[in-house]
Design a protein around this motif. Structure first.
Motif, PDB file in Angstrom:
ATOM      1  N   TRP A  34       0.824  -1.215   0.000  1.00  0.00           N
ATOM      2  CA  TRP A  34       0.000   0.000   0.000  1.00  0.00           C
ATOM      3  C   TRP A  34       0.854   1.260   0.000  1.00  0.00           C
ATOM      4  O   TRP A  34       0.460   2.296  -0.542  1.00  0.00           O
ATOM      5  CB  TRP A  34      -0.978  -0.002   1.168  1.00  0.00           C
ATOM      6  CG  TRP A  34      -2.047  -1.025   0.952  1.00  0.00           C
ATOM      7  CD1 TRP A  34      -2.226  -2.183   1.616  1.00  0.00           C
ATOM      8  CD2 TRP A  34      -3.062  -0.980  -0.072  1.00  0.00           C
ATOM      9  NE1 TRP A  34      -3.281  -2.873   1.089  1.00  0.00           N
ATOM     10  CE2 TRP A  34      -3.832  -2.164   0.065  1.00  0.00           C
ATOM     11  CE3 TRP A  34      -3.397  -0.078  -1.065  1.00  0.00           C
ATOM     12  CZ2 TRP A  34      -4.905  -2.443  -0.768  1.00  0.00           C
ATOM     13  CZ3 TRP A  34      -4.476  -0.358  -1.889  1.00  0.00           C
ATOM     14  CH2 TRP A  34      -5.213  -1.528  -1.741  1.00  0.00           C
ATOM     15  N   ILE A  37       1.699   1.771  -3.652  1.00  0.00           N
ATOM     16  CA  ILE A  37       0.540   2.304  -4.388  1.00  0.00           C
ATOM     17  C   ILE A  37       0.350   3.785  -4.071  1.00  0.00           C
ATOM     18  O   ILE A  37       0.152   4.608  -4.982  1.00  0.00           O
ATOM     19  CB  ILE A  37      -0.740   1.500  -4.054  1.00  0.00           C
ATOM     20  CG1 ILE A  37      -0.596   0.051  -4.507  1.00  0.00           C
ATOM     21  CG2 ILE A  37      -1.973   2.148  -4.666  1.00  0.00           C
ATOM     22  CD1 ILE A  37      -0.427  -0.121  -5.992  1.00  0.00           C
ATOM     23  N   ALA A  38       0.411   4.168  -2.793  1.00  0.00           N
ATOM     24  CA  ALA A  38       0.230   5.573  -2.409  1.00  0.00           C
ATOM     25  C   ALA A  38       1.353   6.443  -2.983  1.00  0.00           C
ATOM     26  O   ALA A  38       1.101   7.556  -3.468  1.00  0.00           O
ATOM     27  CB  ALA A  38       0.189   5.695  -0.893  1.00  0.00           C
ATOM     28  N   TYR A  39       2.575   5.935  -2.946  1.00  0.00           N
ATOM     29  CA  TYR A  39       3.708   6.685  -3.485  1.00  0.00           C
ATOM     30  C   TYR A  39       3.561   6.871  -4.993  1.00  0.00           C
ATOM     31  O   TYR A  39       3.822   7.950  -5.531  1.00  0.00           O
ATOM     32  CB  TYR A  39       5.008   5.958  -3.145  1.00  0.00           C
ATOM     33  CG  TYR A  39       6.236   6.738  -3.512  1.00  0.00           C
ATOM     34  CD1 TYR A  39       6.656   7.794  -2.723  1.00  0.00           C
ATOM     35  CD2 TYR A  39       6.974   6.420  -4.643  1.00  0.00           C
ATOM     36  CE1 TYR A  39       7.784   8.517  -3.051  1.00  0.00           C
ATOM     37  CE2 TYR A  39       8.100   7.137  -4.972  1.00  0.00           C
ATOM     38  CZ  TYR A  39       8.503   8.182  -4.174  1.00  0.00           C
ATOM     39  OH  TYR A  39       9.611   8.894  -4.521  1.00  0.00           O
ATOM     40  N   PHE A  40       3.106   5.830  -5.685  1.00  0.00           N
ATOM     41  CA  PHE A  40       2.914   5.901  -7.123  1.00  0.00           C
ATOM     42  C   PHE A  40       1.855   6.941  -7.481  1.00  0.00           C
ATOM     43  O   PHE A  40       2.056   7.770  -8.375  1.00  0.00           O
ATOM     44  CB  PHE A  40       2.514   4.528  -7.661  1.00  0.00           C
ATOM     45  CG  PHE A  40       2.266   4.504  -9.135  1.00  0.00           C
ATOM     46  CD1 PHE A  40       3.302   4.654 -10.034  1.00  0.00           C
ATOM     47  CD2 PHE A  40       0.986   4.343  -9.635  1.00  0.00           C
ATOM     48  CE1 PHE A  40       3.073   4.640 -11.401  1.00  0.00           C
ATOM     49  CE2 PHE A  40       0.751   4.333 -10.995  1.00  0.00           C
ATOM     50  CZ  PHE A  40       1.797   4.472 -11.874  1.00  0.00           C
ATOM     51  N   VAL A  41       0.728   6.943  -6.787  1.00  0.00           N
ATOM     52  CA  VAL A  41      -0.332   7.923  -7.055  1.00  0.00           C
ATOM     53  C   VAL A  41       0.157   9.335  -6.739  1.00  0.00           C
ATOM     54  O   VAL A  41      -0.097  10.280  -7.494  1.00  0.00           O
ATOM     55  CB  VAL A  41      -1.606   7.570  -6.253  1.00  0.00           C
ATOM     56  CG1 VAL A  41      -2.632   8.678  -6.320  1.00  0.00           C
ATOM     57  CG2 VAL A  41      -2.203   6.263  -6.769  1.00  0.00           C
ATOM     58  N   GLY A  42       0.888   9.497  -5.654  1.00  0.00           N
ATOM     59  CA  GLY A  42       1.417  10.820  -5.296  1.00  0.00           C
ATOM     60  C   GLY A  42       2.382  11.358  -6.328  1.00  0.00           C
ATOM     61  O   GLY A  42       2.331  12.542  -6.688  1.00  0.00           O
ATOM     62  N   THR A  43       3.256  10.506  -6.866  1.00  0.00           N
ATOM     63  CA  THR A  43       4.203  10.985  -7.865  1.00  0.00           C
ATOM     64  C   THR A  43       3.524  11.277  -9.198  1.00  0.00           C
ATOM     65  O   THR A  43       4.006  12.113  -9.957  1.00  0.00           O
ATOM     66  CB  THR A  43       5.350   9.976  -8.082  1.00  0.00           C
ATOM     67  OG1 THR A  43       4.805   8.711  -8.404  1.00  0.00           O
ATOM     68  CG2 THR A  43       6.227   9.887  -6.866  1.00  0.00           C
ATOM     69  N   LEU A  44       2.407  10.605  -9.486  1.00  0.00           N
ATOM     70  CA  LEU A  44       1.673  10.951 -10.705  1.00  0.00           C
ATOM     71  C   LEU A  44       1.190  12.398 -10.664  1.00  0.00           C
ATOM     72  O   LEU A  44       1.294  13.123 -11.647  1.00  0.00           O
ATOM     73  CB  LEU A  44       0.478  10.011 -10.905  1.00  0.00           C
ATOM     74  CG  LEU A  44       0.791   8.635 -11.456  1.00  0.00           C
ATOM     75  CD1 LEU A  44      -0.476   7.808 -11.538  1.00  0.00           C
ATOM     76  CD2 LEU A  44       1.427   8.730 -12.817  1.00  0.00           C
ATOM     77  N   PHE A  45       0.671  12.820  -9.526  1.00  0.00           N
ATOM     78  CA  PHE A  45       0.238  14.208  -9.403  1.00  0.00           C
ATOM     79  C   PHE A  45       1.433  15.158  -9.408  1.00  0.00           C
ATOM     80  O   PHE A  45       1.372  16.247  -9.966  1.00  0.00           O
ATOM     81  CB  PHE A  45      -0.594  14.406  -8.131  1.00  0.00           C
ATOM     82  CG  PHE A  45      -1.956  13.800  -8.227  1.00  0.00           C
ATOM     83  CD1 PHE A  45      -2.916  14.343  -9.066  1.00  0.00           C
ATOM     84  CD2 PHE A  45      -2.285  12.677  -7.499  1.00  0.00           C
ATOM     85  CE1 PHE A  45      -4.176  13.782  -9.176  1.00  0.00           C
ATOM     86  CE2 PHE A  45      -3.529  12.106  -7.595  1.00  0.00           C
ATOM     87  CZ  PHE A  45      -4.487  12.660  -8.429  1.00  0.00           C
TER      88      PHE A  45
END
Length: 111
Positions: A34, A37-45
């Motif tokens: 998790w 996943i959270a790090y991946f979503v944060g870097t997308l933004f």
């Protein structure tokens, strides 16, 4: 080098460390999943932010180059396409003063 490139390299290193930790600490595997996943979503933004398109310069910054104006944009006489050195229709090289292309036979426009 863009900031985006530097952050991408750092992201790959962080993902590698977290994946290695998943194998080394299987009891924390669910939490680490998790976190990934959270790090991946944060870097997308973060990648979509304007700061990511900045140039990173090491040492002395390079001076900005100014584009050379075209002869036709200087306000003088219009530039004939045969002065460009090629046919605008087929791309054959033209010598100065030719008004028709020797290859395709089409007349050359004046821009």
């Amino acid at each position: 080098m863009l900031v985006r490139s530097l952050v991408s390299i750092v992201n790959l290193a962080i993902f590698g460390v977290i994946i290695a930790l998943e194998f080394l600490l299987p009891t924390l595997g669910g939490y680490l999943f998790w976190i990934i996943i959270a790090y991946f979503v944060g870097t997308l933004f973060f990648f979509r932010s304007p700061v990511m398109s900045r140039q990173i310069t090491f040492g002395r910054p390079k001076p900005a180059s100014t584009p050379t104006p075209l002869p036709s944009s200087s306000g003088g006489a219009p530039l004939a396409s045969n002065a460009l050195g090629f046919c605008v229709h087929c791309g054959t090289l033209l010598s100065p003063g030719q008004i028709a292309c020797p290859s395709c036979g089409r007349s050359q426009p004046v821009f």
